[in-house]
Design a protein around this motif. Structure first.
Motif, PDB file in Angstrom:
ATOM      1  N   ALA A 286      94.024   5.529  66.743  1.00 46.77           N
ATOM      2  CA  ALA A 286      93.428   6.791  67.178  1.00 46.77           C
ATOM      3  C   ALA A 286      93.356   6.793  68.697  1.00 46.77           C
ATOM      4  CB  ALA A 286      92.031   6.965  66.578  1.00 46.77           C
ATOM      5  N   SER A 287      93.839   7.849  69.302  1.00 48.30           N
ATOM      6  CA  SER A 287      93.865   7.948  70.764  1.00 48.30           C
ATOM      7  C   SER A 287      92.456   8.008  71.344  1.00 48.30           C
ATOM      8  CB  SER A 287      94.644   9.199  71.169  1.00 48.30           C
ATOM      9  OG  SER A 287      94.501   9.448  72.553  1.00 48.30           O
ATOM     10  N   GLY A 288      92.340   7.574  72.585  1.00 52.18           N
ATOM     11  CA  GLY A 288      91.078   7.671  73.302  1.00 52.18           C
ATOM     12  C   GLY A 288      90.941   8.979  74.061  1.00 52.18           C
ATOM     13  N   HIS A 289      91.871   9.921  73.860  1.00 50.19           N
ATOM     14  CA  HIS A 289      91.890  11.128  74.682  1.00 50.19           C
ATOM     15  C   HIS A 289      91.758  12.389  73.836  1.00 50.19           C
ATOM     16  CE1 HIS A 289      93.034   8.771  78.205  1.00 50.19           C
ATOM     17  NE2 HIS A 289      93.805   8.098  77.381  1.00 50.19           N
ATOM     18  N   ILE A 290      91.161  13.389  74.420  1.00 51.88           N
ATOM     19  CA  ILE A 290      90.883  14.651  73.737  1.00 51.88           C
ATOM     20  C   ILE A 290      92.187  15.398  73.437  1.00 51.88           C
ATOM     21  CG2 ILE A 290      90.594  15.979  75.885  1.00 51.88           C
ATOM     22  CD1 ILE A 290      88.188  17.370  74.494  1.00 51.88           C
ATOM     23  N   HIS A 291      92.225  16.076  72.293  1.00 52.41           N
ATOM     24  CA  HIS A 291      93.415  16.801  71.870  1.00 52.41           C
ATOM     25  C   HIS A 291      93.350  18.248  72.364  1.00 52.41           C
ATOM     26  CE1 HIS A 291      90.327  17.837  69.077  1.00 52.41           C
ATOM     27  NE2 HIS A 291      91.093  18.573  68.303  1.00 52.41           N
ATOM     28  N   GLY A 292      94.459  18.977  72.158  1.00 52.37           N
ATOM     29  CA  GLY A 292      94.567  20.337  72.678  1.00 52.37           C
ATOM     30  C   GLY A 292      93.450  21.271  72.245  1.00 52.37           C
ATOM     31  N   PRO A 293      93.197  21.422  70.929  1.00 51.10           N
ATOM     32  CA  PRO A 293      92.100  22.303  70.508  1.00 51.10           C
ATOM     33  C   PRO A 293      90.746  21.870  71.061  1.00 51.10           C
ATOM     34  CG  PRO A 293      93.563  21.878  68.669  1.00 51.10           C
ATOM     35  CD  PRO A 293      94.009  20.970  69.781  1.00 51.10           C
ATOM     36  N   GLY A 294      90.552  20.577  71.273  1.00 45.44           N
ATOM     37  CA  GLY A 294      89.298  20.100  71.865  1.00 45.44           C
ATOM     38  C   GLY A 294      89.151  20.539  73.305  1.00 45.44           C
ATOM     39  N   ILE A 295      90.252  20.513  74.051  1.00 44.48           N
ATOM     40  CA  ILE A 295      90.219  20.987  75.439  1.00 44.48           C
ATOM     41  C   ILE A 295      89.891  22.479  75.473  1.00 44.48           C
ATOM     42  CG2 ILE A 295      91.580  21.360  77.536  1.00 44.48           C
ATOM     43  CD1 ILE A 295      93.179  18.855  76.810  1.00 44.48           C
ATOM     44  N   GLU A 296      90.531  23.245  74.569  1.00 45.23           N
ATOM     45  CA  GLU A 296      90.254  24.683  74.519  1.00 45.23           C
ATOM     46  C   GLU A 296      88.787  24.944  74.205  1.00 45.23           C
ATOM     47  OE1 GLU A 296      93.160  27.520  73.067  1.00 45.23           O
ATOM     48  OE2 GLU A 296      94.310  25.835  72.268  1.00 45.23           O
ATOM     49  N   GLU A 297      88.229  24.201  73.246  1.00 45.46           N
ATOM     50  CA  GLU A 297      86.822  24.359  72.897  1.00 45.46           C
ATOM     51  C   GLU A 297      85.924  24.050  74.097  1.00 45.46           C
ATOM     52  OE1 GLU A 297      83.470  22.035  70.205  1.00 45.46           O
ATOM     53  OE2 GLU A 297      85.579  21.929  69.591  1.00 45.46           O
ATOM     54  N   MET A 298      86.251  23.000  74.815  1.00 42.10           N
ATOM     55  CA  MET A 298      85.436  22.602  75.955  1.00 42.10           C
ATOM     56  C   MET A 298      85.481  23.659  77.055  1.00 42.10           C
ATOM     57  SD  MET A 298      85.425  18.997  78.080  1.00 42.10           S
ATOM     58  CE  MET A 298      87.207  18.971  78.299  1.00 42.10           C
ATOM     59  N   VAL A 299      86.672  24.113  77.407  1.00 43.95           N
ATOM     60  CA  VAL A 299      86.795  25.100  78.485  1.00 43.95           C
ATOM     61  C   VAL A 299      86.135  26.417  78.088  1.00 43.95           C
ATOM     62  CG1 VAL A 299      88.427  26.437  79.878  1.00 43.95           C
ATOM     63  CG2 VAL A 299      88.882  24.022  79.408  1.00 43.95           C
ATOM     64  N   GLU A 300      86.299  26.835  76.831  1.00 41.39           N
ATOM     65  CA  GLU A 300      85.687  28.086  76.372  1.00 41.39           C
ATOM     66  C   GLU A 300      84.166  27.986  76.364  1.00 41.39           C
ATOM     67  OE1 GLU A 300      86.845  31.020  75.731  1.00 41.39           O
ATOM     68  OE2 GLU A 300      88.944  30.520  76.072  1.00 41.39           O
TER      69      GLU A 300
END
Length: 339
Positions: A286-300
């Motif tokens: 499992a990666s240690g980095h945030i995925h695309g939908p997670g980035i969108e959720e954070m920015v929104e």
């Protein structure tokens, strides 16, 4: 808690400065700063905010939403949203990933692989990925094996316990943990002290190559590329090799992966996980980095005035936020004026 840090086994002393609790403000160098622990593949990861004249400037650091401590990242997102930051500096290592493998999925898949193995099991994962180490510790207990750690692993667990990290076992007292003793002509001071402590408290759980060789079905070895020389003494009779770490990210690590594959083939291991450049998709890392939908959720949720992506090669992904905030891609050594 402080006894560990007061006991220094190295030649240099330690100067430790305690960090404030989550979200608390502190004055450092005339600046108002905040720190938030976040979920990542290594312990101690955190995000920081600095209060400037134009508003809060927040840096996410490395973080994710698919680890066992995802609640830390969500708490961070909620708290900085209330700060209404002027700038959000956001990591973007893997924005192209839509559905990441979770730590729970990794643990379940590794358990199945170990359960099916009669011989030796080798678990290869990041050297500071304590969450993965603890998963393999649970697997060892459930499969009647002992988890064999290197001195650096045991030292890390000892340090994290001293720092108050929740869920970290006492490596000297936990019967599921053994310490691998490698034949060496010279040991560093910290390593000698560690071996002495372990030998005094749990001498029956000091293991060497001969002991592993004699009972290959009784152990899970937490070994990586730099420990392979030990296999020459252990002489594995097949078994399982679980590669539970990241893909090769440059030419040097790609060459290392080829070498790992050669060792695996030479000793007849069955490989679980993926070596090479392709991102592991079979569920063993499992990666240690945030995925695309997670980035969108954070920015929104945060809605910063300015978004600055870093640690990314995918600028196009972040352009989708233009119109909702200013998206800046600074060049090396460039100064940005905010406000």
């Amino acid at each position: 808690m402080s006894s560990f840090w007061e006991r220094c086994d190295a030649s240099r002393g330690l100067n430790c400065v305690p960090l404030a609790s989550c979200g608390a403000e502190a004055e450092i160098g005339g600046l108002t700063v905040r720190f938030w622990p976040v979920d990542h593949s290594v312990p101690g990861a955190g995000a920081f905010g600095v209060k400037a004249s134009a508003g809060w400037v927040v840096y996410t650091g490395d973080l994710r939403l698919h680890g066992k401590r995802a609640s830390l990242t969500r708490r961070f997102i909620d708290e900085i949203a209330r700060l209404k930051p002027a700038v959000l500096i956001c990591e973007g290592t893997h924005p192209e990933v839509e559905k990441p493998v979770t730590e729970e999925e990794v643990a379940a898949n590794c358990f199945e692989a170990v359960k099916e193995t009669r011989g030796l099991v080798v678990a290869d994962f990041g050297p500071r990925n304590v969450e993965r180490l603890l998963s393999f510790l649970e697997i060892a207990g459930e499969t009647d094996r002992v988890l064999v750690l290197t001195p650096k692993d045991v030292y890390l667990l000892d340090a994290l316990r001293a720092a108050g990290e929740p869920g970290v076992p006492d490596p000297y007292a936990d019967g599921r943990i053994a310490l691998y003793v490698r034949a060496k002509a010279v040991r560093q001071k910290w390593e000698e002290a560690l071996l002495t402590r372990f030998g005094e408290r749990a001498p029956e759980r000091l293991v060497d190559a001969a002991r592993v060789k004699a009972d290959q079905g009784g152990f899970i070895l937490c070994f990586s590329y730099y420990d392979f020389h030990a296999f020459l003494d252990i002489e594995p009779a097949g078994g399982t090799y679980i590669y539970s770490s990241s893909e090769a990210f440059d030419e040097e690590t790609l060459i290392d992966h080829h070498r790992v594959r050669n060792w695996i083939d030479f000793f007849g291991f069955r490989l679980y996980g993926a070596l090479g450049r392709d991102r592991e998709k079979s569920g063993f890392h499992a990666s240690g980095h945030i995925h695309g939908p997670g980035i969108e959720e954070m920015v929104e949720t945060v809605r910063p005035e300015i978004l600055i992506p870093v640690h990314t090669e995918n600028r196009e992904f972040f352009r989708r936020f233009e119109g909702r905030c200013r998206v800046l891609f600074p060049a090396r050594a460039e100064t940005l004026a905010v406000g």
